[in-house]
Structure formats: C-alpha cells, structure tokens
Design a protein around this motif. Sequence first.
Motif, short mmCIF file in Angstrom:
data_model
loop_
_atom_site.label_atom_id
_atom_site.label_comp_id
_atom_site.label_asym_id
_atom_site.label_seq_id
_atom_site.Cartn_x
_atom_site.Cartn_y
_atom_site.Cartn_z
N LYS A 197 2.85 3.04 13.86
CA LYS A 197 2.62 3.78 12.60
C LYS A 197 3.94 4.30 12.00
O LYS A 197 4.10 5.51 11.78
CB LYS A 197 1.66 4.95 12.83
CG LYS A 197 0.30 4.54 13.33
CD LYS A 197 -0.60 5.76 13.45
CE LYS A 197 -1.96 5.43 14.02
NZ LYS A 197 -1.92 4.91 15.40
N GLN A 210 7.03 5.47 9.69
CA GLN A 210 7.17 6.09 8.37
C GLN A 210 8.33 5.46 7.60
O GLN A 210 8.38 5.50 6.39
CB GLN A 210 7.45 7.60 8.52
CG GLN A 210 6.27 8.38 9.05
CD GLN A 210 5.05 8.23 8.14
OE1 GLN A 210 5.14 8.50 6.94
NE2 GLN A 210 3.94 7.78 8.69
N ARG A 211 9.28 4.89 8.36
CA ARG A 211 10.46 4.30 7.71
C ARG A 211 10.80 3.00 8.43
O ARG A 211 11.04 2.99 9.64
CB ARG A 211 11.66 5.25 7.80
CG ARG A 211 11.46 6.54 7.01
CD ARG A 211 12.63 7.49 7.19
NE ARG A 211 13.89 6.83 6.96
CZ ARG A 211 14.40 6.57 5.76
NH1 ARG A 211 13.75 6.92 4.67
NH2 ARG A 211 15.55 5.98 5.64
N ASP A 215 2.05 5.52 3.29
CA ASP A 215 3.22 6.28 2.81
C ASP A 215 4.53 5.81 3.46
O ASP A 215 5.57 6.44 3.29
CB ASP A 215 3.02 7.78 3.04
CG ASP A 215 2.67 8.10 4.49
OD1 ASP A 215 2.38 7.14 5.25
OD2 ASP A 215 2.69 9.28 4.86
N CYS A 216 4.50 4.71 4.18
CA CYS A 216 5.70 4.19 4.84
C CYS A 216 6.67 3.63 3.79
O CYS A 216 6.27 2.94 2.86
CB CYS A 216 5.29 3.08 5.81
SG CYS A 216 6.66 2.19 6.53
N ARG A 217 7.95 3.95 3.94
CA ARG A 217 8.98 3.41 3.05
C ARG A 217 9.69 2.26 3.75
O ARG A 217 10.02 2.36 4.93
CB ARG A 217 10.03 4.50 2.72
CG ARG A 217 9.47 5.84 2.35
CD ARG A 217 8.96 5.92 0.96
NE ARG A 217 9.94 5.48 -0.01
CZ ARG A 217 9.69 5.36 -1.31
NH1 ARG A 217 8.48 5.61 -1.77
NH2 ARG A 217 10.64 4.99 -2.13
#
Length: 218
Positions: free
Chosen positions: A56, A58-59, A81-83
Amino acid sequence: MENRIVDARMEAFINSMDSPNPEELNILEAYAGEHEIPIIRPGTQSLLKTLLAIGKPQRILEIGTAIGFSALLMSHYAPPDCRITTIEKYEKRIPVALENFRKAGKSEQITLLAGDAGELLPTLQETYDFIFMDGAKGQYIHFLPEVLRLLSQGGLLVSDNVLQEGEILESRFAVTRRNRTIHARMREYLYELKHHPDLVTSILPVGDGVTVSVKTTK
Ligand code: SAM
C-alpha cells in the motif's frame, strides 16, 4: 524472444488465471506490442499488483517509463492517494507517455521526470516506499546507491529483467561479446541485492526475472 526462464506451457497456464486489466491498459499493451516497445510482462504485472496490495505505498518511484504502461498499471492498483514519479530519458517516448497519462486522467497523480536517471536520482530528496527499477539493465548496479538512499525503511525495491532471458546463468564465455558487460553487471547487481546488509531479497523466475527486495528496518 522466447522465455527460457519458465516453461512456456506453465507460464501460459499461470497467465490464463489472471483477471483482465482495465481496457485502457489493454490498448496500451497492444500498442506497445505493435511498436516493439518493451513493457512489463503479464507475470510481472501480476506480481506488481500483489506487492502493491501488500505494501500500500504512498509514494512510488519508477525508473524507465517507456510509454507509461507500468506507471498506469501501478496507479490502478496502488492506493488512490498514492503519488507516482517516473523517469524516462528517451525523447520520443516522453510525449507519448504524457499523453497516455492525460488520456487516463492521471496527470495529477503521475509526475514524469524527463532525463537520465543517473543525473535525476541525485536531485531527488523525498523518500519512496516503493521503487520499480525498469530502465537499462546495465545501469541497475550504478543506480543502486541512490535508489537505496531514496528507499524508505521497510520500503520495497522491485527490479525487472534480472534473469536476461535465461542468459544470466551462462558462463561469460558463452555470452556474446556484446552482452558481456550487461551480463557481468547484472550478476554483480544480484549479488549486491542478496548480500547488502540493509536488504532482504528474493530472485523470482517471473516474466524475464524479477527481484523483490525489502529495506530492513534497523
Ligand atoms: N516500465 C515500462 C513499462 O513496463 O511500461 C517499460 C520500461 S522499458 C523496459 C525501459 C525504459 O527505460 C526505456 O523506455 C528506456 O528509454 C528507459 N531508460 C533506459 N535507461 C534510462 C536512464 N538511464 N534514465 C531514464 N530512462 C532510461
């Protein structure tokens, strides 16, 4: 090229179990096939989806965008919402990838850095919890120190094409002169991943060979 890593029938059987990708990815995959643009194979796609579900992130940082197939695949299977930051140096592919991100409505989520990863990696400051190494195979070993600097504690480093169509296990004398440098560098890379004190790594006969490394928490 024929896959000499996994038996072809076994690979076809495993791939036949996959659920289909979203249609926009199927279109890109077909385009890549028609234009001989190398993109991740079905086995690697499936592994990435699983690792994204576990981690999971995030970046995400990707080295080697090509036309954006794997970046878009990751955007579908990572948290919403992962970049994603992806690096590509081949000028002809950059506008194609950007257009594919725009068409998919992912221009906000995916940032393409145009240029050589060797020059761009040292300029990055934030850490990433998932790094996908899929650029030039001979460069992986050179990128490793920067990649490890950028990988967060507990983060995953996934590297594609590490078994080189099976050629990795041949003696250097059995490898064509043209491929000898890449062969030696990839063996060095695999050794580093397996022996680095901060990494725990598995080498998997998936696709063209994939490593999964975890940066262990001190
Ligand atoms: N990850 C893509 C996918 O599966 O959709 C495929 C990437 S393709 C195997 C490798 C890409 O890395 C090529 O488009 C190539 O131009 C790019 N590349 C190779 N060396 C690079 C470097 N030093 N810096 C940035 N991009 C590089």
